[in-house]
Motif scaffolding. Structure first.
Motif, PDB file in Angstrom:
ATOM      1  N   ILE A 158     -42.597 -12.472 -17.042  1.00  0.00           N
ATOM      2  CA  ILE A 158     -41.739 -12.868 -18.155  1.00  0.00           C
ATOM      3  C   ILE A 158     -42.497 -13.886 -19.006  1.00  0.00           C
ATOM      4  CG2 ILE A 158     -40.523 -14.750 -16.957  1.00  0.00           C
ATOM      5  CD1 ILE A 158     -37.981 -13.800 -18.519  1.00  0.00           C
ATOM      6  N   THR A 159     -42.449 -13.709 -20.310  1.00  0.00           N
ATOM      7  CA  THR A 159     -43.119 -14.642 -21.217  1.00  0.00           C
ATOM      8  C   THR A 159     -42.200 -15.825 -21.506  1.00  0.00           C
ATOM      9  OG1 THR A 159     -42.281 -13.572 -23.209  1.00  0.00           O
ATOM     10  CG2 THR A 159     -44.376 -12.728 -22.307  1.00  0.00           C
ATOM     11  N   PRO A 160     -42.762 -16.963 -21.864  1.00  0.00           N
ATOM     12  CA  PRO A 160     -41.924 -18.114 -22.214  1.00  0.00           C
ATOM     13  C   PRO A 160     -40.954 -17.790 -23.362  1.00  0.00           C
ATOM     14  CG  PRO A 160     -44.195 -18.815 -21.946  1.00  0.00           C
ATOM     15  CD  PRO A 160     -44.194 -17.312 -21.874  1.00  0.00           C
TER      16      PRO A 160
ATOM     17  N   GLN B   7     -39.531 -19.540 -14.780  1.00  0.00           N
ATOM     18  CA  GLN B   7     -40.650 -18.695 -15.208  1.00  0.00           C
ATOM     19  C   GLN B   7     -41.549 -18.330 -14.031  1.00  0.00           C
ATOM     20  OE1 GLN B   7     -43.078 -20.342 -18.317  1.00  0.00           O
ATOM     21  NE2 GLN B   7     -44.144 -18.428 -18.666  1.00  0.00           N
ATOM     22  N   ARG B   8     -41.799 -19.279 -13.145  1.00  0.00           N
ATOM     23  CA  ARG B   8     -42.624 -19.005 -11.968  1.00  0.00           C
ATOM     24  C   ARG B   8     -41.965 -17.989 -11.033  1.00  0.00           C
ATOM     25  NH1 ARG B   8     -42.880 -24.341  -9.958  1.00  0.00           N
ATOM     26  NH2 ARG B   8     -43.364 -25.366 -11.897  1.00  0.00           N
TER      27      ARG B   8
ATOM     28  N   LEU C  89     -38.118 -15.650 -21.943  1.00  0.00           N
ATOM     29  CA  LEU C  89     -37.259 -16.466 -21.084  1.00  0.00           C
ATOM     30  C   LEU C  89     -36.361 -17.356 -21.927  1.00  0.00           C
ATOM     31  CD1 LEU C  89     -36.281 -17.502 -18.375  1.00  0.00           C
ATOM     32  CD2 LEU C  89     -38.297 -18.991 -18.287  1.00  0.00           C
TER      33      LEU C  89
ATOM     34  N   THR D 285     -39.811 -24.053 -16.281  1.00  0.00           N
ATOM     35  CA  THR D 285     -41.042 -23.570 -15.647  1.00  0.00           C
ATOM     36  C   THR D 285     -40.799 -23.017 -14.244  1.00  0.00           C
ATOM     37  OG1 THR D 285     -41.548 -25.835 -14.959  1.00  0.00           O
ATOM     38  CG2 THR D 285     -42.618 -25.042 -16.961  1.00  0.00           C
TER      39      THR D 285
ATOM     40  N   TRP E 107     -34.376  -8.752 -18.050  1.00  0.00           N
ATOM     41  CA  TRP E 107     -34.624 -10.088 -17.525  1.00  0.00           C
ATOM     42  C   TRP E 107     -33.385 -10.868 -17.111  1.00  0.00           C
ATOM     43  CZ3 TRP E 107     -39.412 -10.144 -16.316  1.00  0.00           C
ATOM     44  CH2 TRP E 107     -40.365  -9.490 -17.098  1.00  0.00           C
TER      45      TRP E 107
END
Length: 122
Positions: free
Chosen positions: A57-59, A51-52, A62, A48, A32
């Motif tokens: 990828i999970t919070p 993440q978008r 991240l 966010t 990542w």
């Protein structure tokens, strides 16, 4: 403290060369980190937004990777005293210098793909 050597001195010593490669990989390796750096490359981003930009990828992941990048001096976390509190991430000066490495990786990847595809077509 050890003095910082130039690339020519490093290349003259295979052990130091390999150690320098390992130092780089320790900072940017993993599934990542490079996508995160790529997401922030062109300017500040909120959590966010990053993440978008990165599919799957999970919070939690991240957050973990951003903390590691921050600890390694690649990413800077800016907290703004607003209601609610807002946080933005950007590349540090050292992180911005990684662009040269990424550009070389892209060049190599395109060239490699072209040579492999050319060989497979014969």
């Amino acid at each position: 403290m050890e003095e910082i050597l130039g690339i020519q001195e490093i290349k003259a010593c295979p052990i130091r060369y390999v150690l320098a490669i390992n130092d780089t990989l320790n900072v940017i390796s993993g599934k990542w980190k490079l996508p995160i750096i790529g997401s922030i490359l062109f300017g500040k981003k909120r959590f966010t937004e990053i993440q978008r930009n990165i599919a799957k990828i999970t919070p939690r992941m991240l957050s973990k990777e951003l903390k590691e990048l921050e600890l390694n001096g690649i990413v800077t976390r800016n907290v703004y005293d607003t209601t609610p509190v807002s946080v933005e991430y950007e590349l540090s000066e050292s992180g911005k210098n990684i662009v040269e490495v990424l550009d070389k990786m892209v060049d190599w990847g395109l060239s490699h793909r072209k040579s492999i595809m050319g060989e497979n077509q014969k």
